[in-house]
Scaffold this motif. Structure first.
Motif, short mmCIF file in Angstrom:
data_model
loop_
_atom_site.label_atom_id
_atom_site.label_comp_id
_atom_site.label_asym_id
_atom_site.label_seq_id
_atom_site.Cartn_x
_atom_site.Cartn_y
_atom_site.Cartn_z
N CYS A 128 3.08 -1.80 8.11
CA CYS A 128 2.55 -2.33 6.93
C CYS A 128 2.18 -3.53 7.39
N ARG A 129 1.03 -4.60 7.63
CA ARG A 129 2.05 -5.46 6.88
C ARG A 129 2.28 -6.38 5.60
N CYS A 130 1.05 -5.45 4.89
CA CYS A 130 1.25 -5.55 3.40
C CYS A 130 2.64 -5.36 2.56
N PHE A 176 -2.37 1.48 -0.63
CA PHE A 176 -2.17 1.01 0.92
C PHE A 176 -2.75 -0.35 -0.44
N GLN A 177 -2.74 -1.68 0.20
CA GLN A 177 -3.09 -2.36 0.19
C GLN A 177 -4.29 -3.39 1.18
N CYS A 178 -4.26 -3.81 1.73
CA CYS A 178 -5.56 -4.12 2.30
C CYS A 178 -6.01 -3.21 2.99
N GLY A 179 -5.57 -2.31 3.08
CA GLY A 179 -6.49 -1.09 3.47
C GLY A 179 -6.54 -0.71 5.11
N TYR A 180 -6.15 -1.96 5.51
CA TYR A 180 -6.16 -1.68 7.28
C TYR A 180 -5.67 -0.87 7.96
N CYS A 181 -4.14 -0.99 8.17
CA CYS A 181 -3.22 0.60 8.73
C CYS A 181 -3.98 2.19 7.60
N THR A 182 -4.50 2.09 6.67
CA THR A 182 -4.87 3.25 6.31
C THR A 182 -4.77 4.14 6.37
S1 FES Z 1 -2.34 -1.21 3.50
FE1 FES Z 1 -2.53 -3.46 4.84
S2 FES Z 1 -1.41 -3.39 6.47
FE2 FES Z 1 -1.40 -2.01 5.22
#
Ligand code: FES
Ligand code: FES
Length: 208
Positions: free
Chosen positions: A184-186, A147-153
């Motif tokens: 996942c937008r990241c 994960f990066q931003c983690g929002y979709c995680t």
């Molecule tokens: S980790 Fe950012 S949207 Fe998936």
């Protein structure tokens, strides 16, 4: 009393100003009505209108709620029960951020009515870890930097846990295909696939 030219102009300007304000208010009203016509997504879960009593079993605990029959499971979880791990990305069934498990099967909670979930065992991301011990899928996501931003995680992890009990082929492409509803937008996809494959290969699917 004699009306001077100056008084006349001042009165005319005041009237014109008042009429302009009135017209603007009249224009604004339909806009407000339009906004009101599409209620905020969280409104049905929180208050107003007719409610009905339901019991949701979430992560092993029963929650008695008086809820608008139109409320989604996602709003019930986030707004009424206070479990905000499941994310509201699109609210239209297109991103997968709201994925939870219902009787072990992955569902999009933004498209599921809360009232329809009675009698099912709902599992959210909050229910995966056993105390301080992470679910193997959570650990694998951490280990692979999935994960990066983690929002979709949370949705990715819940979907991945659901996938483990489904007839999915062994290849990375099979995982990608079956996780395609989780966006996942990241662009953390390669790490997410690696994490899922690790768990599958280790056969460490912990019961949920
Ligand atoms: S980790 Fe950012 S949207 Fe998936
Ligand atoms: S919030 Fe449910 S699919 Fe996007």
């Amino acid at each position: 009393m004699t009306l001077t030219r100056r008084d006349f102009i001042a009165a005319t300007l005041a009237t014109a100003f008042a009429l302009t304000l009135g017209a603007r208010a009249a224009q604004a009203e339909p806009e407000a009505a339009k906004i009101g016509a599409k209620p905020m997504a969280t409104a049905p879960a929180s208050a107003g209108g007719d409610t009905m009593p339901i019991t949701l079993n979430v992560n092993g605990a029963a929650h008695d709620l008086a809820i608008d029959p139109r409320a989604t499971l996602l709003d019930a979880l986030r707004e009424r029960i206070g479990m905000t791990g499941s994310k509201k990305g699109c609210d239209h069934g297109q991103c997968g951020a709201c994925t939870v498990l219902a009787d072990g099967r992955r569902v999009l909670s933004c498209l599921s009515l809360a009232v329809a979930q009675q009698g099912k065992a709902i599992t959210t991301i909050e229910g995966l870890a056993q105390g301080e011990t992470l679910h193997p899928m959570q650990q694998a996501f951490l280990s692979h930097d999935g994960f990066q931003c983690g929002y979709c995680t949370p949705g990715q992890i819940m979907s991945a846990v659901g996938l483990l009990t489904e007839p999915v082929g062994p290849e990375d492409a099979d995982v990608r295909e079956n996780m395609s509803g989780n966006i996942c937008r990241c662009g953390a996809y390669p790490n997410i696939v690696a994490a899922i494959q690790d768990v599958r290969k280790a056969n460490t699917n912990a019961p949920v």
